[in-house]
Scaffold this active site. Structure first.
Site: not given
Ligand code: UDP
Length: 335
Positions: A10-11, A32, A36, A76, A95, A117, A149, A153
């Site tokens: 990913g980023f 996966n 990304g 992450l 996820t 993260a 979200y 988190k």
């Protein structure tokens, strides 16, 4: 040291991997490729100490093996980006919650350090600026998808901190604030890559809502620096730490600055939130990190100025476009 980075293609993961490989560490990426991409890590293929696995963290057996082989796990892998969250809330929740649970469970067997993260989204609609790690979280109702979200988190954070308290698993929770830089895609709604590509195309720059809402943008190099310093410091264990820049800009001003620095003729257009996202969408008016804790633990604070960040992102998009024009149609897979 050997690092396992989930979401490593990913980023943020790709920048972190590059930094660790450059200082001589071994890095294993698990990704996966849901958000990304191989493109993000193609330039790392010359590093002998890089390995990657294109698989899901939900492959429990593989995850256990990779965690056992690592000294430190940096987690992450997550569903990120407001657009993705609004469009795929089930995937976001599953996820984020299942993934973190699996990583913590795997790491706790041999007490491997887990850096996990989180996000400034967890502060929600709080108006208690700047956001301190011990501030109250103020979320909207469960009928509004965006908050799933933040809630997912926040649950990840509770879980990580509980593993530390109850099972003595060393964990560090980092809350990223609007991280930007080369390789971030606009596909999931992030504002800066969207604005820069619109400006370079001389297409309308799409400001959602009034444009008076503000954010603080942190260069991904600074984010990675903060992250590495935190995980290299024993005092960070069991802590929740903000990583962000404190330079605040309204989204309307961001659009103007991007337009000017790209030398663009784009017009600025205002799109109501319900059209941009969904009816009843709630946005945060401001989001500013308190970075005293980061600074006291690491003697570091992100300082890259916004204009420099915009110029770096612009150069990245320009180069990407130039190479897309010259590249042959078939690509080659890396190791
Ligand atoms: N935004 C915008 N135009 C876009 C994409 C986003 O005006 O094309 C706004 C978005 O509504 C929010 C801010 O820019 O107010 C930052 O959005 P982003 O998704 O990058 O991050 P967020 O802070 O919402 O997590």
């Amino acid at each position: 040291m050997r690092y396992l980075i989930t979401g490593g293609a990913g980023f943020v993961g790709s920048h972190l991997a590059e930094r660790l490989l450059t200082r001589g560490d071994s890095v294993v990426l698990l990704d996966n490729l849901s958000t990304g991409s191989m493109e993000n890590i193609r330039h790392l293929k010359s590093f002998e100490k890089l390995q990657y696995q294109l698989d899901s963290i939900e492959n429990k057996q593989l995850l256990t093996e990779l965690v056992d082989d690592a000294d430190v796990v940096i987690h992450l892998a997550a569903a990120v980006g407001v657009r993705l969250i609004v469009e795929s809330p089930v995937r976001t929740i599953e996820t984020n919650v299942n993934g973190t649970q699996l990583v913590l469970e795997a790491a706790s067997k041999k007490r491997k350090l887990v850096v996990t993260a989180s996000t400034s989204e967890v502060y929600g609609k709080s108006t208690n600026f700047p956001f301190r790690e011990d501030s109250d979280l103020v979320l909207g109702p469960t009928t509004k998808g965006r908050w799933s979200y933040a809630a997912s988190k926040a649950l990840d954070e509770f879980l990580a901190l509980s593993y530390w308290k109850e099972k003595k698993l060393p964990v560090i929770v980092v809350r990223f604030f609007n991280t930007v830089g080369p390789r971030q895609t606009g596909r999931y709604g992030m504002v800066l890559p969207n604005f820069v590509s619109q400006a370079l195309d001389n297409q309308p720059i799409t400001i959602y809502g009034s444009g008076k809402q503000s954010r603080c943008f942190c260069d991904v190099r600074d984010t990675v620096e903060g992250l590495i310093r935190l995980m290299d410091n024993e005092r960070s264990i069991g802590e929740v730490v903000n990583i962000g820049n404190t330079e605040e800009v309204s989204i309307e001003d961001l659009a103007r600055i991007v337009k000017q620095r790209c030398g663009s003729s784009s017009e600025l257009v205002y799109i109501p939130y319900e059209q941009a996202y969904e009816p009843g969408f709630e946005d945060m008016a401001r989001r500013i990190p308190c970075i005293e804790k980061l600074e006291s633990l690491t003697s570091f604070r992100p300082r890259t100025p916004l204009t420099e960040i915009i110029d770096r992102v612009t150069s990245y998009f320009r180069e990407k476009r130039a190479s897309a024009q010259t590249r042959p149609v078939t690509g080659s897979a890396i190791r």
